[in-house]
Design an enzyme around this catalytic site. Structure first.
Site, PDB file in Angstrom:
ATOM      1  N   LYS A   1      31.408  42.707  40.498  1.00 28.87           N
ATOM      2  CA  LYS A   1      32.569  41.896  40.875  1.00 28.87           C
ATOM      3  C   LYS A   1      32.122  40.884  41.911  1.00 28.87           C
ATOM      4  O   LYS A   1      31.131  41.098  42.612  1.00 28.87           O
ATOM      5  CB  LYS A   1      33.682  42.777  41.467  1.00 28.87           C
ATOM      6  CG  LYS A   1      35.068  42.185  41.343  1.00 28.87           C
ATOM      7  CD  LYS A   1      35.638  42.346  39.939  1.00 28.87           C
ATOM      8  CE  LYS A   1      37.016  41.727  39.816  1.00 28.87           C
ATOM      9  NZ  LYS A   1      37.654  42.133  38.547  1.00 28.87           N
TER      10      LYS A   1
HETATM   11  P1  NAD Z   1      46.374  35.507  38.674  1.00 28.80           P
HETATM   12  O1  NAD Z   1      45.846  34.858  39.874  1.00 28.80           O
HETATM   13  O2  NAD Z   1      46.376  34.758  37.383  1.00 28.80           O
HETATM   14  O3  NAD Z   1      47.870  36.044  38.943  1.00 28.80           O
HETATM   15  C1  NAD Z   1      48.206  36.863  40.006  1.00 28.80           C
HETATM   16  C2  NAD Z   1      49.732  36.906  40.089  1.00 28.80           C
HETATM   17  O4  NAD Z   1      50.110  37.847  41.095  1.00 28.80           O
HETATM   18  C3  NAD Z   1      50.366  35.578  40.465  1.00 28.80           C
HETATM   19  O5  NAD Z   1      51.541  35.396  39.677  1.00 28.80           O
HETATM   20  C4  NAD Z   1      50.740  35.777  41.936  1.00 28.80           C
HETATM   21  O6  NAD Z   1      51.835  34.951  42.332  1.00 28.80           O
HETATM   22  C5  NAD Z   1      51.116  37.235  41.904  1.00 28.80           C
HETATM   23  N1  NAD Z   1      51.132  37.874  43.217  1.00 28.80           N
HETATM   24  C6  NAD Z   1      50.249  37.758  44.229  1.00 28.80           C
HETATM   25  N2  NAD Z   1      50.644  38.483  45.285  1.00 28.80           N
HETATM   26  C7  NAD Z   1      51.803  39.084  44.916  1.00 28.80           C
HETATM   27  C8  NAD Z   1      52.718  39.956  45.563  1.00 28.80           C
HETATM   28  N3  NAD Z   1      52.501  40.368  46.804  1.00 28.80           N
HETATM   29  N4  NAD Z   1      53.806  40.373  44.870  1.00 28.80           N
HETATM   30  C9  NAD Z   1      54.028  39.974  43.604  1.00 28.80           C
HETATM   31  N5  NAD Z   1      53.222  39.153  42.968  1.00 28.80           N
HETATM   32  C10 NAD Z   1      52.117  38.703  43.597  1.00 28.80           C
HETATM   33  O7  NAD Z   1      45.540  36.880  38.527  1.00 28.80           O
HETATM   34  P2  NAD Z   1      45.313  37.751  37.213  1.00 28.80           P
HETATM   35  O8  NAD Z   1      44.031  37.345  36.599  1.00 28.80           O
HETATM   36  O9  NAD Z   1      46.564  37.790  36.413  1.00 28.80           O
HETATM   37  O10 NAD Z   1      45.049  39.194  37.878  1.00 28.80           O
HETATM   38  C11 NAD Z   1      46.097  40.069  38.257  1.00 28.80           C
HETATM   39  C12 NAD Z   1      45.540  41.474  38.375  1.00 28.80           C
HETATM   40  O11 NAD Z   1      44.974  41.881  37.121  1.00 28.80           O
HETATM   41  C13 NAD Z   1      44.429  41.664  39.401  1.00 28.80           C
HETATM   42  O12 NAD Z   1      44.492  42.964  39.932  1.00 28.80           O
HETATM   43  C14 NAD Z   1      43.166  41.543  38.550  1.00 28.80           C
HETATM   44  O13 NAD Z   1      42.036  42.155  39.163  1.00 28.80           O
HETATM   45  C15 NAD Z   1      43.614  42.267  37.313  1.00 28.80           C
HETATM   46  N6  NAD Z   1      42.850  41.969  36.098  1.00 28.80           N
HETATM   47  C16 NAD Z   1      42.705  40.694  35.650  1.00 28.80           C
HETATM   48  C17 NAD Z   1      42.017  40.468  34.473  1.00 28.80           C
HETATM   49  C18 NAD Z   1      41.879  39.097  33.875  1.00 28.80           C
HETATM   50  O14 NAD Z   1      41.379  38.995  32.755  1.00 28.80           O
HETATM   51  N7  NAD Z   1      42.325  38.034  34.522  1.00 28.80           N
HETATM   52  C19 NAD Z   1      41.439  41.536  33.776  1.00 28.80           C
HETATM   53  C20 NAD Z   1      41.635  42.835  34.256  1.00 28.80           C
HETATM   54  C21 NAD Z   1      42.352  43.040  35.414  1.00 28.80           C
END
Ligand code: NAD
Length: 427
Positions: free
Chosen positions: A112
């Site tokens: 990561k």
């Molecule tokens: P992103 O940046 O696209 O979206 C994150 C979202 O969370 C945004 O809508 C933001 O406004 C919201 N957010 C932030 N703080 C918040 C809070 N306190 N309360 C409510 N909402 C809040 O990120 P993403 O890629 O969608 O990732 C989200 C999660 O999924 C993370 O934990 C990431 O590690 C995990 N993840 C992502 C992927 C991927 O392919 N992008 C894969 C596996 C896991």
């Protein structure tokens, strides 16, 4: 709206190691030395990066790249841009990537990366310079054969394109396989953008089936925390399958309508908003704080934002029957125990959100072969891997009478440990 309670952020690395310890106890032939090795990262890189800002000043940013384990293959894992990123968070996320790749059977280890930055405060030019500097700094441990980054919180296909271009400029030839989650025009995979959300929805459907749910999807209410890559695609795909999306939240707060939200209008609104958030949305719904939002009555709750959302203080008040972890690390071990005692089923992150890394693997394979697949084929293969992995984890849970998280860890750690023992300890 009840004001937000300020809670201490739990240490994700402590949580990741404690989850590992719990599961390791179920693997009788796990040797002490291998266990000690798997409990720690393999290597960690911290970089301090001077970046020219638009006003002519120079600002120094801190970045990390951690490889947790590379026994099964090259390391794989996203890059996060966030003001709260730190080494312990990156370590935990790297370890979770090792287990995630192993639980769905990908030939990868876990890694990561992160930069301590609020990207909303940078201009596009500053963001590009920071990204290119970071790609250069970590290029000593990044390569298509060794370590392949991908998007995570606050990073996207454009940022992956800059990383791929920077690496390619240094090598002297185009190297698409160094990073996944790229735009399709430069070697990205069809289906990658929605893949994590798609995998989350497949896991949700499998979990409902396992729980003996017989109602129509329209009668099943779903709440999604986070409206970024994972949350928005999970909400869209769940809505397409007929599920009733009653709650959506992002960093601006929660939005609730028990009769169902107008998901498509909310998505259009976010796409037009300069910060890509729901701030100011005034469609028919109740506005809630994050705390109230997580405690909404619903059938399924999908956390898809950040770590540490369910802790000992709020776990007793969660009213969902099923939690499908789109985010990494949303549940502390204490909350896990409370959910288990209360009969709330949790489909763990390392299984539920593995769709993203699975299609990243497909992207890497396509880039290496210079031969690209149709979206139908990608989605079909993804579905097959998710369903088979879910069934295998559910079987382990049944046989060992443990929850789905422990079962997923038993499968993942068992795989990595077996490979480590066969390979032996060098030298
Ligand atoms: P992103 O940046 O696209 O979206 C994150 C979202 O969370 C945004 O809508 C933001 O406004 C919201 N957010 C932030 N703080 C918040 C809070 N306190 N309360 C409510 N909402 C809040 O990120 P993403 O890629 O969608 O990732 C989200 C999660 O999924 C993370 O934990 C990431 O590690 C995990 N993840 C992502 C992927 C991927 O392919 N992008 C894969 C596996 C896991």
């Amino acid at each position: 709206m009840i004001p937000e309670v300020v809670r201490e952020k739990p240490n994700p690395w402590r949580i990741a190691q404690s989850q590992f310890d719990r599961a390791a106890a179920y693997i009788p032939d796990l040797k002490a030395g291998i266990k000690a090795m798997l409990r720690q990262p393999k290597r960690e890189l911290t970089v301090y990066m001077p970046v020219k800002m638009d006003d002519g000043s120079v600002e120094v940013f801190t970045g990390y790249r951690v490889h947790h384990n590379a026994v099964l293959g090259p390391t794989k894992g996203g890059i996060r841009f966030h003001p709260d990123a730190d080494l312990d968070e990156v370590r935990a996320l790297a370890m979770w990537m090792t287990w995630k790749c192993a639980v769905v059977g990908l030939p990868y280890g876990g890694a990561k990366g992160g930069i301590v930055v609020d990207p909303n405060r940078l201009s596009l030019g500053e963001l590009e310079r920071l990204t290119r500097r970071y790609a250069t700094e970590i290029s000593i441990i990044m390569s298509p054969e060794g370590d392949i980054p991908a998007p995570d919180v606050n990073t996207n296909a454009q940022i992956m394109a800059w990383i791929m271009d920077t690496y390619s400029m240094h090598r002297g030839f185009t190297t698409p396989a160094v990073v996944t989650g790229k735009p399709i025009d430069i070697g990205g995979s069809r289906g990658r953008e929605a893949a994590t959300g798609r995998g989350v929805v497949i896991s949700m459907v499998e979990a409902l089936r396992m729980m003996g749910e017989t109602r129509n999807p329209e009668q099943i209410s779903v709440v999604v925390q986070g409206f970024g890559n994972v949350g928005s695609h999970a909400a869209r795909l769940a809505a397409e399958r007929g599920f009733r999306i009653v709650g959506i939240s992002d960093v601006s707060g929660g939005y609730y309508n028990p009769n169902g939200l107008d998901f498509a209008a909310m998505r259009d609104y976010v796409q037009r908003h300069p910060k890509r958030i729901l701030e100011g949305w005034n469609g028919p719904c109740e506005k809630l704080s994050n705390r109230e939002f997580l405690e909404l009555p619903c059938d399924v709750l999908i956390p898809a934002a950040l770590e540490g959302q369910f802790q000992a203080d709020n776990a007793p008040r969660i009213r969902a029957k099923l939690i499908v972890e789109g985010a990494n690390g949303p549940t502390t071990p204490e909350a896990d125990d409370i959910f288990h005692d209360r009969g709330i089923i949790v489909i763990p992150d390392i299984l539920a959100n593995a769709g993203g890394v699975t299609v990243s693997y497909f992207e890497w394979v396509q880039d290496l072969q210079q031969f690209f697949w149709q979206e139908d084929e990608i989605n079909k293969r993804l579905e097959q891997i998710m369903i088979e992995s879910f069934a295998a984890v559910a079987q382990i849970a049944k046989e060992n009478r443990v929850n789905m998280r422990l079962a997923a860890y038993i499968r993942a750690i068992g795989r990595v440990a077996r490979a480590a023992m066969i390979r032996g300890i060098y030298p």
